[in-house]
Write an enzyme that holds these catalytic residues in place. Structure first.
Site, PDB file in Angstrom:
ATOM      1  N   LYS A 167      -2.211 -11.941   1.135  1.00  0.00           N
ATOM      2  CA  LYS A 167      -1.289 -13.057   1.352  1.00  0.00           C
ATOM      3  C   LYS A 167      -1.966 -14.124   2.223  1.00  0.00           C
ATOM      4  CE  LYS A 167       2.757 -10.154   0.723  1.00  0.00           C
ATOM      5  NZ  LYS A 167       3.815 -10.860  -0.011  1.00  0.00           N
TER       6      LYS A 167
ATOM      7  N   TYR B 182     -23.750   0.218   1.332  1.00  0.00           N
ATOM      8  CA  TYR B 182     -22.653   1.192   1.412  1.00  0.00           C
ATOM      9  C   TYR B 182     -22.233   1.362   2.876  1.00  0.00           C
ATOM     10  CZ  TYR B 182     -19.827   5.336   0.635  1.00  0.00           C
ATOM     11  OH  TYR B 182     -18.783   6.210   0.562  1.00  0.00           O
TER      12      TYR B 182
ATOM     13  N   ARG C 172      14.593  -8.478  -6.000  1.00  0.00           N
ATOM     14  CA  ARG C 172      14.534  -7.829  -4.692  1.00  0.00           C
ATOM     15  C   ARG C 172      15.961  -7.421  -4.329  1.00  0.00           C
ATOM     16  NH1 ARG C 172       9.138  -6.454  -3.430  1.00  0.00           N
ATOM     17  NH2 ARG C 172      10.002  -5.074  -4.957  1.00  0.00           N
TER      18      ARG C 172
ATOM     19  N   PHE D  53       9.835  -2.643   4.176  1.00  0.00           N
ATOM     20  CA  PHE D  53       9.295  -3.187   2.935  1.00  0.00           C
ATOM     21  C   PHE D  53       9.214  -2.005   1.965  1.00  0.00           C
ATOM     22  CE2 PHE D  53       5.813  -4.380   0.048  1.00  0.00           C
ATOM     23  CZ  PHE D  53       6.459  -5.437  -0.549  1.00  0.00           C
ATOM     24  N   THR D  54       9.255  -2.279   0.667  1.00  0.00           N
ATOM     25  CA  THR D  54       9.345  -1.189  -0.325  1.00  0.00           C
ATOM     26  C   THR D  54       8.274  -0.103  -0.120  1.00  0.00           C
ATOM     27  OG1 THR D  54       8.044  -2.585  -1.806  1.00  0.00           O
ATOM     28  CG2 THR D  54      10.423  -2.561  -2.162  1.00  0.00           C
TER      29      THR D  54
ATOM     30  N   PHE E  36      10.997  -0.110  -9.607  1.00  0.00           N
ATOM     31  CA  PHE E  36      10.986  -1.517 -10.029  1.00  0.00           C
ATOM     32  C   PHE E  36       9.695  -1.922 -10.718  1.00  0.00           C
ATOM     33  CE2 PHE E  36       8.203  -3.045  -6.641  1.00  0.00           C
ATOM     34  CZ  PHE E  36       8.403  -2.118  -5.622  1.00  0.00           C
TER      35      PHE E  36
ATOM     36  N   ASP F 296       3.237  -5.312  11.379  1.00  0.00           N
ATOM     37  CA  ASP F 296       2.798  -5.644  10.022  1.00  0.00           C
ATOM     38  C   ASP F 296       2.606  -7.153   9.996  1.00  0.00           C
ATOM     39  OD1 ASP F 296       2.678  -6.498   7.371  1.00  0.00           O
ATOM     40  OD2 ASP F 296       4.007  -4.929   6.628  1.00  0.00           O
TER      41      ASP F 296
HETATM   42  N1  F0G Z   1       3.829  -5.417   4.117  1.00  0.00           N
HETATM   43  C1  F0G Z   1       4.435  -6.524   3.684  1.00  0.00           C
HETATM   44  C2  F0G Z   1       5.273  -7.296   4.629  1.00  0.00           C
HETATM   45  C3  F0G Z   1       4.255  -6.961   2.367  1.00  0.00           C
HETATM   46  O1  F0G Z   1       4.877  -8.065   1.959  1.00  0.00           O
HETATM   47  C4  F0G Z   1       3.434  -6.201   1.489  1.00  0.00           C
HETATM   48  C5  F0G Z   1       3.242  -6.600   0.103  1.00  0.00           C
HETATM   49  C6  F0G Z   1       2.827  -5.044   1.988  1.00  0.00           C
HETATM   50  C7  F0G Z   1       3.041  -4.680   3.301  1.00  0.00           C
HETATM   51  C8  F0G Z   1       1.965  -4.208   1.119  1.00  0.00           C
HETATM   52  O2  F0G Z   1       0.751  -4.850   0.914  1.00  0.00           O
HETATM   53  O3  F0G Z   1       0.652  -5.262  -1.555  1.00  0.00           O
HETATM   54  O4  F0G Z   1      -1.398  -5.392  -0.130  1.00  0.00           O
HETATM   55  O5  F0G Z   1      -0.339  -3.214  -0.598  1.00  0.00           O
HETATM   56  N2  F0G Z   1       3.931  -7.445  -0.515  1.00  0.00           N
HETATM   57  C9  F0G Z   1       3.715  -7.898  -1.874  1.00  0.00           C
HETATM   58  C10 F0G Z   1       4.831  -8.794  -2.314  1.00  0.00           C
HETATM   59  C11 F0G Z   1       3.432  -6.824  -2.848  1.00  0.00           C
HETATM   60  O6  F0G Z   1       4.845  -9.172  -3.494  1.00  0.00           O
HETATM   61  O7  F0G Z   1       5.679  -9.176  -1.503  1.00  0.00           O
HETATM   62  P1  F0G Z   1      -0.124  -4.669  -0.411  1.00  0.00           P
END
Ligand code: F0G
Length: 481
Positions: free
Chosen positions: A266, A79, A389, A131-132, A455, A223
């Site tokens: 990724k 842990y 998107r 990003f979303t 979405f 990021d």
């Molecule tokens: N920043 C970027 C540039 C991303 O593309 C993503 C996720 C995140 C942050 C968030 O990371 O999913 O690990 O919480 N992109 C995914 C996509 C979900 O399908 O493009 P996460």
């Protein structure tokens, strides 16, 4: 990497071999129609049994390496104080050059912590593009406004500009002047801007932005979820970097950031994430919140198996073959579509091949979600799952009014080391077929709309039941498969 054939043609070449595979099947068109209707024309709601190629995302679905699997077998499952975490911290130091690191369960958890600690109501966060999940965290958790200060070329889907992900330095200076530096919570740069179609920024631009931040005492947040791919594109496109290694470029990029975070899903091919820095003071502001939301600092919400695999993935992501494996496939995919006049985002970037739905389906107004319609239509005619998107991926404003997206894209992501050229050729063929029959596709209408990140869970219906019509023509012309 890519290789030149003796006839001069260049093709992406896999610098790995498949020694474990997973069976897939191509469901017949009737099954696909039923599945998309049940999914409310939202590809997030499809089940994988109804898919042929899953190009929804490159997140958490990459093929791991033999060394990553091997590392998962030998972990220290404590842990607190796990040596697996310290091995990960060593990899971060070696590859990214940061002394302090914490794991988080995925990228958005990093966004949550950073906005919680550094943003407050009334603040602004300038970014090369949102990003979303980033935007939602800046706005909801931090109560701040997310300001897009992208390059003028960024929204031109067809372009030859090599760095459409650049931030406009003059616009950043204007923002600082307008709001005052004390209102700028931090400046955020996203390596290969996801929602602009995976477009990179240049090192020159990052250096300029860093200089402005330094002059005003602002925190620069990077990021780096797709950092090795941005580095690969810098190596290919920026003068002075052609003879540097991806590892050197990544390290230089990291040297300009005060806070780095990444989704480990990724580039490092696992399920997790991290935040890293060389600034002890910033680290100490973030660290106390980690056990509240994620877990103790030597696991941060991740399983130790994933931490071990992420340590290996961190070292592997800067290998030239690994950094370029998706990029070269995307380039091939985009160029094949361009040859036949399909509106696609150029130049090819990282992450995915992106169709421009506004141009593909010019008869559908943004209020009827052209990118959502194209994404659903592509699934019906091919069994390929892509991702909307566009406007569906936007949030309504605080008065509940629809906010139209700058770009309406259908994203076909290329998970690393998963698909082959024949899969891409199949996609190219079905996209071409759909383009010829694009008048059969109409708009969508929400029948269930969640209040945030709609979405993911939203359900829509096809206006005039166009899905059935499209499926029938597809069956008649191409058959069940
Ligand atoms: N920043 C970027 C540039 C991303 O593309 C993503 C996720 C995140 C942050 C968030 O990371 O999913 O690990 O919480 N992109 C995914 C996509 C979900 O399908 O493009 P996460």
């Amino acid at each position: 990497m890519s290789i030149k054939l003796s006839n001069g043609k260049e093709i992406p070449i896999e610098m790995h071999k498949a020694r474990m595979v997973q069976k897939i099947s191509l469901p017949p068109v009737e099954q696909r129609l039923k599945a998309i209707e049940e999914a409310g024309y939202n590809t997030f709601q499809l089940k994988t049994k109804d898919l042929f190629l899953d190009m929804l995302t490159d997140s958490g679905v990459n093929a791991m390496s033999d060394n990553q699997y091997a590392a998962m077998m030998r972990v220290d499952d404590a842990y607190a104080g796990s040596m697996t975490f310290y091995e990960f911290a060593d990899a971060v130091k070696d590859v990214l050059g940061y002394k302090y690191v914490m794991n988080v369960h995925q990228g958005r958890a990093a966004e949550h912590l950073i906005s919680k600690v550094f943003a407050k109501p009334g603040d602004v966060v300038p970014t090369n593009y949102h990003f979303t999940t980033t935007k939602v965290h800046i706005e909801l958790t931090g109560g701040a406004a997310c300001l897009e200060i992208y390059h003028d070329e960024a929204l031109k889907t067809e372009s030859t500009n090599p760095f459409k992900g650049n931030m406009d330095p003059q616009k950043l200076k204007n923002v600082i002047k307008k709001y005052g530096k004390e209102k700028v919570a931090y400046v955020r740069m996203e390596a290969t801007t996801n929602l602009l179609g995976g477009q990179p920024f240049s090192m020159q631009n990052l250096k300029e932005i860093k200089q402005i931040c330094k002059e005003h005492g602002l925190i620069l947040v990077l990021d780096g979820s797709l950092i090795s791919e941005n580095a690969y594109l810098i190596r290919q496109r920026e003068k002075g970097y052609e003879n540097k290694t991806v590892a050197e470029i990544v390290k230089e990029m990291c040297s300009y950031a005060d806070i780095f975070y990444m989704s480990g899903r990724k580039n490092t091919c696992v399920r997790g994430g991290c935040i890293a820095t060389n600034n002890k003071e910033l680290f100490e502001k973030l660290q106390p919140w980690l056990p509240v939301y994620e877990g103790f600092f030597t696991y941060g919400g991740m399983s130790q198996r994933e931490v071990a695999a992420m340590a290996v993935g961190m070292r592997e992501m800067v290998d030239l073959d690994m950094a370029g494996c998706a990029i070269e496939q995307i380039k091939y995919f985009v160029n094949r579509l361009k040859e036949t006049g399909i509106p696609v985002v150029t130049p090819p970037g990282g992450l995915a091949c992106h169709l421009d739905a506004k141009k593909f389906l010019p008869h559908i107004p943004q209020s009827e979600y052209p990118a959502g319609a194209l994404t659903a239509a592509l699934y019906i005619v091919s069994g390929i799952r892509s991702m909307e998107r566009g406007t569906i991926s936007m949030e309504r404003d605080k008065d509940g009014k629809e906010v139209f997206a700058d770009l309406e894209l259908t994203r076909l992501a290329l998970p690393r080391r998963v698909y082959t050229i024949s899969h891409i050729e199949y996609a190219v063929d079905r996209i071409n077929w759909l383009y010829k029959h694009r008048n059969l596709v109409k708009g969508l209408k929400f029948v269930f709309e969640p209040p945030v990140l709609r979405f993911f869970l939203g359900k829509l219906e096809a206006l005039d039941n166009w899905g059935r019509n499209l499926a029938e023509v597809c069956k008649k012309e191409i058959g069940d498969h």
